[in-house]
Write a protein that holds these residues in place. Structure first.
Motif, short mmCIF file in Angstrom:
data_model
loop_
_atom_site.label_atom_id
_atom_site.label_comp_id
_atom_site.label_asym_id
_atom_site.label_seq_id
_atom_site.Cartn_x
_atom_site.Cartn_y
_atom_site.Cartn_z
N ALA A 87 -33.82 -17.27 -12.57
CA ALA A 87 -34.82 -15.86 -11.93
C ALA A 87 -35.74 -16.17 -11.28
CB ALA A 87 -34.66 -14.65 -12.40
N THR A 88 -36.30 -16.71 -12.26
CA THR A 88 -37.63 -17.12 -12.23
C THR A 88 -37.83 -17.96 -11.01
OG1 THR A 88 -38.41 -16.82 -13.89
CG2 THR A 88 -40.22 -18.88 -13.01
N GLY A 89 -36.66 -19.41 -11.30
CA GLY A 89 -36.58 -20.47 -9.47
C GLY A 89 -36.78 -19.57 -8.48
N ALA A 90 -35.53 -19.40 -8.56
CA ALA A 90 -35.10 -18.41 -7.39
C ALA A 90 -36.35 -16.87 -6.52
CB ALA A 90 -33.87 -17.36 -7.51
N LEU A 91 -37.24 -16.09 -8.16
CA LEU A 91 -38.16 -15.70 -7.54
C LEU A 91 -39.95 -16.46 -7.10
CD1 LEU A 91 -37.71 -12.94 -9.63
CD2 LEU A 91 -37.57 -13.05 -7.04
N GLY A 93 -38.85 -19.83 -5.52
CA GLY A 93 -38.51 -20.27 -4.99
C GLY A 93 -39.08 -20.45 -2.89
N PRO A 94 -38.80 -18.96 -2.79
CA PRO A 94 -39.48 -19.45 -1.37
C PRO A 94 -41.37 -19.33 -0.86
CG PRO A 94 -39.06 -16.50 -1.99
CD PRO A 94 -38.55 -17.39 -3.37
N VAL A 95 -41.93 -19.48 -2.37
CA VAL A 95 -42.93 -19.69 -1.41
C VAL A 95 -42.88 -21.32 -1.96
CG1 VAL A 95 -45.27 -19.97 -3.15
CG2 VAL A 95 -44.41 -18.04 -3.68
N SER A 96 -42.43 -21.88 -2.27
CA SER A 96 -42.20 -23.63 -1.95
C SER A 96 -41.05 -23.87 -0.42
CB SER A 96 -40.85 -24.44 -3.36
OG SER A 96 -40.60 -25.55 -3.14
N LEU A 97 -40.69 -23.02 -0.29
CA LEU A 97 -39.70 -23.03 0.98
C LEU A 97 -40.84 -23.04 1.48
CD1 LEU A 97 -37.27 -23.73 2.72
CD2 LEU A 97 -37.39 -20.82 2.72
N HIS A 98 -41.46 -21.97 1.86
CA HIS A 98 -42.54 -21.81 2.86
C HIS A 98 -43.63 -22.57 2.89
CE1 HIS A 98 -46.57 -20.00 4.54
NE2 HIS A 98 -45.50 -19.30 5.25
N LEU A 122 -33.70 -11.34 -7.96
CA LEU A 122 -33.09 -9.97 -8.21
C LEU A 122 -32.47 -9.86 -8.87
CD1 LEU A 122 -34.13 -7.85 -5.07
CD2 LEU A 122 -35.46 -8.13 -7.38
N VAL A 123 -30.95 -10.75 -8.24
CA VAL A 123 -29.72 -9.93 -9.65
C VAL A 123 -29.70 -11.28 -10.11
CG1 VAL A 123 -27.27 -11.01 -8.88
CG2 VAL A 123 -27.98 -9.59 -7.21
N LEU A 124 -30.60 -12.08 -10.58
CA LEU A 124 -30.08 -12.73 -11.93
C LEU A 124 -31.26 -12.28 -12.32
CD1 LEU A 124 -31.53 -15.99 -10.10
CD2 LEU A 124 -28.95 -15.65 -11.71
N LEU A 125 -32.49 -11.46 -12.56
CA LEU A 125 -33.02 -10.86 -13.45
C LEU A 125 -32.74 -9.40 -13.80
CD1 LEU A 125 -36.23 -9.72 -14.40
CD2 LEU A 125 -36.44 -8.98 -12.40
N LEU A 126 -31.94 -8.98 -12.59
CA LEU A 126 -31.08 -7.81 -13.20
C LEU A 126 -30.34 -8.40 -14.53
CD1 LEU A 126 -29.63 -4.72 -11.70
CD2 LEU A 126 -28.63 -6.48 -13.47
N VAL A 127 -29.05 -9.73 -14.30
CA VAL A 127 -29.07 -10.14 -15.30
C VAL A 127 -29.28 -10.00 -16.95
CG1 VAL A 127 -26.88 -11.79 -16.06
CG2 VAL A 127 -27.27 -10.27 -13.90
N THR A 128 -30.61 -10.84 -16.47
CA THR A 128 -31.75 -10.75 -17.06
C THR A 128 -31.91 -10.28 -18.45
OG1 THR A 128 -32.28 -13.08 -16.32
CG2 THR A 128 -33.96 -12.75 -18.11
N MET A 129 -32.59 -8.96 -17.41
CA MET A 129 -32.77 -8.07 -18.37
C MET A 129 -31.89 -7.18 -18.87
SD MET A 129 -35.87 -6.31 -15.54
CE MET A 129 -35.92 -4.83 -16.97
N VAL A 130 -30.70 -6.43 -19.10
CA VAL A 130 -29.85 -6.64 -19.11
C VAL A 130 -29.72 -7.56 -20.44
CG1 VAL A 130 -27.19 -6.03 -19.51
CG2 VAL A 130 -29.24 -5.90 -17.35
N SER A 131 -28.92 -8.96 -20.54
CA SER A 131 -28.44 -9.94 -21.21
C SER A 131 -29.70 -9.83 -22.84
CB SER A 131 -29.05 -11.27 -21.38
OG SER A 131 -28.03 -11.55 -21.74
#
Length: 176
Positions: A87-91, A93-98, A122-131
């Motif tokens: 989740a951290t990587g995906a969130l 990622g847009p900074v690096s992409l830009h 956000l999907v990964l964050l949701l699953v992380t929080m639930v886990s």
């Protein structure tokens, strides 16, 4: 005021029946800039949450009680840490992409890919929080209601993060 010099692109042209404004009059570049600014603000909120959660998860392994966890709980912990890292990587990622594509005149495409990364995050964050909640509740109490409680919270996240926005999108989007 209507009828005071309204040519193509004027505010009057953007009005629909009932005087409600529809859409914006912006160039593709202006739209990409606006969407990028909005996305960056959204990412800031999500990044803060995921980074705090991930930081907390990284410290758990050093707690004295970690050695007492069952194999199942350790498996849940490892899964949660991997999900948090993803989740951290995906969130982020847009900074690096830009940064990597900046100045290449592909901002509209950058916004599309950054939006996809953010949604995935956000999907990964949701699953992380639930886990993480599931692990914490299992350690705090071994009662049979834990899966039900965690399922209820997961459902709440799904409603707040996805169902409500999709309903609003469907309800208030015009079909012209």
């Amino acid at each position: 005021m209507k009828g005071t010099g309204g040519g193509p692109g004027s505010p009057e042209e953007a009005e629909s029946e009932g005087g409600l404004r529809r859409g914006r009059r912006e160039t593709p570049e202006e739209r990409a800039d606006r969407r990028w600014s909005e996305l960056v603000q959204e990412i800031r909120v999500a990044q803060t949450g995921v980074q705090i959660l991930f930081g907390f998860l990284l410290t758990v392994v050093f707690a004295p009680r970690f050695a007492e966890l069952s194999d199942v709980d350790r498996g849940i912990y490892i899964t949660t840490v991997v999900l948090g890292a993803s989740a951290t990587g995906a969130l982020i990622g847009p900074v690096s992409l830009h940064r990597i594509v900046s100045g290449r005149r592909i901002k509209p495409q950058t916004v599309v890919w950054a939006s996809r990364l953010t949604f995935t995050g956000l999907v990964l964050l949701l699953v992380t929080m639930v886990s993480a909640l599931f692990l914490i509740m299992r350690v705090a109490t071994h009662d049979g209601y834990v899966p039900w409680l965690v399922s209820g919270v997961a459902l709440w996240y799904l409603v707040c993060w996805f169902a409500l926005p999709m309903w609003v999108r469907h309800r208030y989007t015009t079909r012209d």
